[in-house]
Design a protein around this motif. Sequence first.
Motif, PDB file in Angstrom:
ATOM      1  N   VAL A   1       0.877  -1.169   0.000  1.00  0.00           N
ATOM      2  CA  VAL A   1       0.000   0.000   0.000  1.00  0.00           C
ATOM      3  C   VAL A   1       0.914   1.220   0.000  1.00  0.00           C
ATOM      4  O   VAL A   1       1.536   1.537   1.004  1.00  0.00           O
ATOM      5  CB  VAL A   1      -0.911  -0.005   1.240  1.00  0.00           C
ATOM      6  CG1 VAL A   1      -1.764   1.249   1.278  1.00  0.00           C
ATOM      7  CG2 VAL A   1      -1.787  -1.250   1.240  1.00  0.00           C
ATOM      8  N   SER A   2       1.028   1.857  -1.141  1.00  0.00           N
ATOM      9  CA  SER A   2       2.120   2.814  -1.334  1.00  0.00           C
ATOM     10  C   SER A   2       1.600   4.214  -1.623  1.00  0.00           C
ATOM     11  O   SER A   2       0.605   4.388  -2.332  1.00  0.00           O
ATOM     12  CB  SER A   2       2.997   2.336  -2.487  1.00  0.00           C
ATOM     13  OG  SER A   2       3.411   1.008  -2.212  1.00  0.00           O
ATOM     14  N   ASP A   3       2.295   5.195  -1.090  1.00  0.00           N
ATOM     15  CA  ASP A   3       1.924   6.599  -1.280  1.00  0.00           C
ATOM     16  C   ASP A   3       2.998   7.282  -2.124  1.00  0.00           C
ATOM     17  O   ASP A   3       4.193   7.007  -1.960  1.00  0.00           O
ATOM     18  CB  ASP A   3       1.845   7.321   0.071  1.00  0.00           C
ATOM     19  CG  ASP A   3       0.810   6.698   1.008  1.00  0.00           C
ATOM     20  OD1 ASP A   3       0.027   5.842   0.541  1.00  0.00           O
ATOM     21  OD2 ASP A   3       0.790   7.072   2.188  1.00  0.00           O
ATOM     22  N   LEU A   4       2.547   8.197  -2.969  1.00  0.00           N
ATOM     23  CA  LEU A   4       3.492   8.945  -3.807  1.00  0.00           C
ATOM     24  C   LEU A   4       3.561  10.388  -3.331  1.00  0.00           C
ATOM     25  O   LEU A   4       2.530  11.045  -3.187  1.00  0.00           O
ATOM     26  CB  LEU A   4       3.023   8.943  -5.268  1.00  0.00           C
ATOM     27  CG  LEU A   4       3.834   9.891  -6.154  1.00  0.00           C
ATOM     28  CD1 LEU A   4       5.142   9.238  -6.592  1.00  0.00           C
ATOM     29  CD2 LEU A   4       3.052  10.369  -7.353  1.00  0.00           C
ATOM     30  N   LEU A   5       4.760  10.878  -3.125  1.00  0.00           N
ATOM     31  CA  LEU A   5       4.938  12.302  -2.803  1.00  0.00           C
ATOM     32  C   LEU A   5       5.567  12.998  -3.999  1.00  0.00           C
ATOM     33  O   LEU A   5       6.614  12.570  -4.499  1.00  0.00           O
ATOM     34  CB  LEU A   5       5.849  12.466  -1.583  1.00  0.00           C
ATOM     35  CG  LEU A   5       6.144  13.926  -1.184  1.00  0.00           C
ATOM     36  CD1 LEU A   5       4.876  14.648  -0.725  1.00  0.00           C
ATOM     37  CD2 LEU A   5       7.209  14.002  -0.100  1.00  0.00           C
ATOM     38  N   TRP A   6       4.906  14.058  -4.442  1.00  0.00           N
ATOM     39  CA  TRP A   6       5.490  14.907  -5.495  1.00  0.00           C
ATOM     40  C   TRP A   6       5.516  16.334  -4.958  1.00  0.00           C
ATOM     41  O   TRP A   6       4.479  16.895  -4.601  1.00  0.00           O
ATOM     42  CB  TRP A   6       4.668  14.822  -6.792  1.00  0.00           C
ATOM     43  CG  TRP A   6       5.136  15.814  -7.823  1.00  0.00           C
ATOM     44  CD1 TRP A   6       4.500  16.931  -8.253  1.00  0.00           C
ATOM     45  CD2 TRP A   6       6.393  15.767  -8.541  1.00  0.00           C
ATOM     46  NE1 TRP A   6       5.248  17.593  -9.183  1.00  0.00           N
ATOM     47  CE2 TRP A   6       6.427  16.898  -9.383  1.00  0.00           C
ATOM     48  CE3 TRP A   6       7.481  14.899  -8.555  1.00  0.00           C
ATOM     49  CZ2 TRP A   6       7.515  17.175 -10.226  1.00  0.00           C
ATOM     50  CZ3 TRP A   6       8.560  15.177  -9.386  1.00  0.00           C
ATOM     51  CH2 TRP A   6       8.567  16.295 -10.216  1.00  0.00           C
ATOM     52  N   ASP A   7       6.724  16.893  -4.842  1.00  0.00           N
ATOM     53  CA  ASP A   7       6.836  18.241  -4.270  1.00  0.00           C
ATOM     54  C   ASP A   7       7.280  19.271  -5.299  1.00  0.00           C
ATOM     55  O   ASP A   7       7.761  20.346  -4.963  1.00  0.00           O
ATOM     56  CB  ASP A   7       7.811  18.238  -3.084  1.00  0.00           C
ATOM     57  CG  ASP A   7       9.233  17.926  -3.528  1.00  0.00           C
ATOM     58  OD1 ASP A   7       9.442  17.589  -4.707  1.00  0.00           O
ATOM     59  OD2 ASP A   7      10.147  18.038  -2.685  1.00  0.00           O
TER      60      ASP A   7
END
Length: 520
Positions: free
Chosen positions: A195-201
């Motif tokens: 169960v993976s989360d993506l961070l784009w900053d």
Amino acid sequence: MRDQILTDTPIVWTIAGSDSGGGAGVQADLLTFADLGCHGCSAITANTAQNTVEVVAINAVSTAVLDSQLQTLQRDLFPIAIKIGLLANAEQVLAVADFLRTLKGLKPVPVIYDPVAVATSGSGLTEGDITAEVKSHLIPQCDLVTPNLHELEWLTQMKIGGADSILSAARQLYIQGGAAVLVTGGHLQLRPGEVSDLLWDGYKADWFIGREVQSENTHGTGCTLSSAIAACRALGYPLRDACVVGKAYVQRGLRLAANKHIGAGAGPVGHYGWPLELADFPEVLVPGETRAQDYGLNTQDNMQPRVQGFAEMDSRKLGLYPVVDSVEWLQRLADQGVRTLQLRIKDPGEGLRQQVEQAVAIGRSYNLRLFINDYWQLAIECGAYGVHLGQEDLQAADLAAIQSSGLKLGISTHGFYELLLAYRYRPSYLAIGAIYATNTKDMSEQLQGVQKLARMVALLPDHPLVAIGGISLQRVPEVIATGVGSVAVVSAITKSVNYKRTLAELKALLEDKHAEVEPC
Ligand SMILES: Cc1ncc(COP(=O)(O)OP(=O)(O)O)c(N)n1
Ligand SMILES: Cc1ncsc1CCOP(=O)(O)O
Ligand SMILES: [Mg+2]
């Protein structure tokens, strides 16, 4: 605005709806803030009538009622960070956006928005469409938005099918509103069990890979995650650290609440205090690892495969670890019986190879654990004991060559995110810094403190860890009280008026029989 009185406990606000069932909304947010050491305040947008199986009513408050809460809080309890959850109609969205614009004009405050608009069951949580107001007015006032995949589709009007579309949509949302985007992956497993989360900053994409927990009790995970991130931001954690700690906090809540029975439907995620177990933390996806393909990475042809597992240290505790900038210092300290040392030459000049060769020769004759900072090729060629690299060196250095040469590898880290990232390489040791302010190097943006150090040590109790940065003789006792087994120092020794005496005192505090190098 009055000066803040409660300066010891960071104040965090939630601007969100009340969940009468106690699983999500303001109730989950306040539990989270308290659990993570913050004082929570609330401005309630709606008094929802719900339980674990149904949402019966939203009961939005008027903008006047909302505004009176916000103005009252601002006069006495100025926030260090804000979490925003359910905004029940377009008027509320505009009122909150206006309020934030003025507040942020007084003082920068990180704002984390969990764009709640539709319940997981599919029932709408807002009175009418709020899309335009959210995109044009609210998100530009936010620092981070935390949509799940449905909310990402709602905000971008893009169809999400896999990793590439998640990243494209996150980029689009960032371009639209200027806030970083953390896409939570609870609704789509890109790999089974993950169960993976993506961070784009706006600069870098990071995948945080969590393990699936089988539980009915998932209500409130989005609220809890965004609140945990807000609490961590209020505690001074940088964005990436706040995201990985927030994810670990939710994982811990899912794991420990999995067998509880609260209500007939989706029960609440648990709130069980600061996450101190590595198993709750996500893995940070590393470029070059095989599964990165499934996450839309590894697309460049020249990508190096990930190297994992470096020569093991002979002890978890290295004890005293002076870092010096000359062969002369190395010789002096070896003469005094120091066994772990680093040569860190920042102004190399002509004779760098010669200095490394001399250092290695001293290392051999005194049976030192001698690390060479930065110059990994020279370290391999001259046969040093080990090499120390910074985060920025990880992509440039030939890690496979270091591994196959059998050199030990130490990696610098500055916070939870970098610690998790560096740990994926399984280096010989991990350095954590800067613990305190230091004049030796500009680390002002990366100070950790002993509380954070203790929390990081708890995650990796069996891995060699080194504390560095601003550590004086007087501070050593509180540093070793964290459980860290090794303490690196520069100026405590090289700037001491009597280095031999300081060394003897440091050794007395730091060296025990486990810290000795085993004879060859
Ligand atoms: C033991 C130890 N920890 C951290 C550092 C810092 O290394 P790095 O990040 O590569 O920065 P520079 O030392 O190159 O400025 C270190 N040298 N040793
Ligand atoms: C090289 C380095 N990396 C992190 S802090 C630091 C400097 C440590 O020096 P000092 O012990 O004098 O604070
Ligand atoms: Mg370096």
